[in-house]
Design a protein around this motif. Sequence first.
Motif, mmCIF file in Angstrom:
data_model
loop_
_atom_site.group_PDB
_atom_site.id
_atom_site.type_symbol
_atom_site.label_atom_id
_atom_site.label_comp_id
_atom_site.label_asym_id
_atom_site.label_seq_id
_atom_site.Cartn_x
_atom_site.Cartn_y
_atom_site.Cartn_z
ATOM 1 N N LEU A 132 0.839 -1.205 0.000
ATOM 2 C CA LEU A 132 0.000 0.000 0.000
ATOM 3 C C LEU A 132 0.870 1.250 0.000
ATOM 4 O O LEU A 132 0.550 2.242 -0.662
ATOM 5 N N ARG A 133 1.987 1.190 0.734
ATOM 6 C CA ARG A 133 2.901 2.352 0.752
ATOM 7 C C ARG A 133 3.458 2.607 -0.643
ATOM 8 O O ARG A 133 3.690 3.747 -1.031
ATOM 9 N N LYS A 134 3.660 1.509 -1.392
ATOM 10 C CA LYS A 134 4.151 1.676 -2.764
ATOM 11 C C LYS A 134 3.039 2.207 -3.676
ATOM 12 O O LYS A 134 3.257 3.112 -4.458
ATOM 13 N N LEU A 135 1.868 1.598 -3.553
ATOM 14 C CA LEU A 135 0.781 1.974 -4.462
ATOM 15 C C LEU A 135 0.417 3.451 -4.338
ATOM 16 O O LEU A 135 0.024 4.081 -5.311
ATOM 17 N N ARG A 136 0.557 4.013 -3.126
ATOM 18 C CA ARG A 136 0.180 5.430 -2.971
ATOM 19 C C ARG A 136 1.272 6.373 -3.475
ATOM 20 O O ARG A 136 1.117 7.574 -3.484
ATOM 21 N N LEU A 137 2.409 5.802 -3.870
ATOM 22 C CA LEU A 137 3.560 6.628 -4.250
ATOM 23 C C LEU A 137 4.157 6.132 -5.571
ATOM 24 O O LEU A 137 5.320 5.776 -5.645
ATOM 25 N N HIS A 138 3.305 6.061 -6.583
ATOM 26 C CA HIS A 138 3.747 5.636 -7.908
ATOM 27 C C HIS A 138 4.518 4.325 -7.891
ATOM 28 O O HIS A 138 5.508 4.154 -8.608
ATOM 29 N N GLY A 139 4.102 3.423 -7.034
ATOM 30 C CA GLY A 139 4.663 2.079 -7.085
ATOM 31 C C GLY A 139 6.037 1.941 -6.478
ATOM 32 O O GLY A 139 6.691 0.911 -6.660
ATOM 33 N N GLY A 140 6.509 2.950 -5.750
ATOM 34 C CA GLY A 140 7.856 2.832 -5.171
ATOM 35 C C GLY A 140 7.919 3.498 -3.812
ATOM 36 O O GLY A 140 7.597 4.688 -3.693
ATOM 37 N N ALA A 141 8.292 2.760 -2.790
ATOM 38 C CA ALA A 141 8.394 3.356 -1.459
ATOM 39 C C ALA A 141 9.658 4.216 -1.391
ATOM 40 O O ALA A 141 9.749 5.155 -0.609
ATOM 41 N N LYS A 142 10.668 3.863 -2.231
ATOM 42 C CA LYS A 142 11.932 4.614 -2.244
ATOM 43 C C LYS A 142 11.910 5.581 -3.427
ATOM 44 O O LYS A 142 11.458 5.198 -4.525
ATOM 45 N N GLN A 143 12.407 6.819 -3.214
ATOM 46 C CA GLN A 143 12.317 7.814 -4.268
ATOM 47 C C GLN A 143 13.011 7.367 -5.562
ATOM 48 O O GLN A 143 14.138 6.873 -5.528
ATOM 49 N N TYR A 144 12.315 7.509 -6.671
ATOM 50 C CA TYR A 144 12.792 7.191 -8.024
ATOM 51 C C TYR A 144 13.030 5.704 -8.266
ATOM 52 O O TYR A 144 13.672 5.317 -9.229
#
Length: 327
Positions: free
Chosen positions: A221-233
């Motif tokens: 869920l943390r990834k899905l809310r952030l364009h599929g990536g929990a880590k920047q870029y």
Amino acid sequence: MALLSDTGVVNVPLLDLVAQYRAIKDEVLPALQAVIESQQFVMGPSVPRLESAIAGLAHAKHGIACASGTDALLLPLQALDLKPGDEVVTTPFTFFATAGAIHNAGGTPVFADVEPGTLNIDPAAVEAVLTPRTRAVMPVHLYGQMAAVERMLPLARARGLRVIEDAAQAIGARRRIDGQWRMAGELGWATGFSFFPSKNLGAWGDGGMMVTSDDALAERLRKLRLHGGAKQYHHDEVGTNSRLDSLQAAVLLAKLPHLASWSARRRDHASYYDKGLSDIPGDLGYKAGRLPQAERACREVLSLPVFPELTQQQLDHVIETIRGFYR
Ligand SMILES: Cc1ncc(COP(=O)(O)O)c(C=O)c1O
């Protein structure tokens, strides 16, 4: 609603957010000021603080803030990776967003009827509509009462289905199960809360929160809310931008300590109505089916505007809207 009293007209709005604002502005405005001074508008420290506070309230391990209650339902549904034809069972007696989120996640909403006492989804009706294509059950907790989640969990476990709670209207709601109080958000695989301003805990704009005790789901869920990536870029999959503003998190953190007393006041007011209206006979003794044609008309009639000043453009809009509904 306008009521006449001895002193004149009494205005009774359904909700008075200005009165709430006046009561708490001295607590909320400094919290907003602090975010502004820090200039940490996106994922600033108020967001993780709110995430742990709401997870704690819901007796869940993880809180993942997002942009709205709608997204708080959509993202867990997306985490199911639904295939065309996959079904999610829910209630027809809810806000549009519940079934809308199922559709937008690629699933087919299947409706099960509600219990007459609580108007929440009826577990027996859920069981009756399960098929091999069912992937999840989505109860909605309404009017401060949790749906009978404990009766849906065994059905879900036996068939490998997920239970996703729509708790958009039910922050802090609880249900006594086997002698223990269980919170909205405690029992489902995932739960979505809404912070829409009119909700019991409302932001000063849109906002939502997912809670779960499933570590792998929390990470997804943390990834899905952030364009599929929990880590920047670093993007492992296609997600979206669904973050909660730090400013909204600060408003919610300032309001949160009041939630229990606000909910108690709501309950007091409901009991006051109950008492004040207890001697009014509700019903005139007509059983369903006595007036079948009128009952049918009540279900089917849609009144269309025909007032003389209607323009052709308005008429066409009405026609298009109805045709769109049937498409
Ligand atoms: C039952 C229910 N589900 C979902 C939602 C969607 O929440 P939001 O308006 O924050 O997107 C709402 C809010 O209106 C709701 O009442």
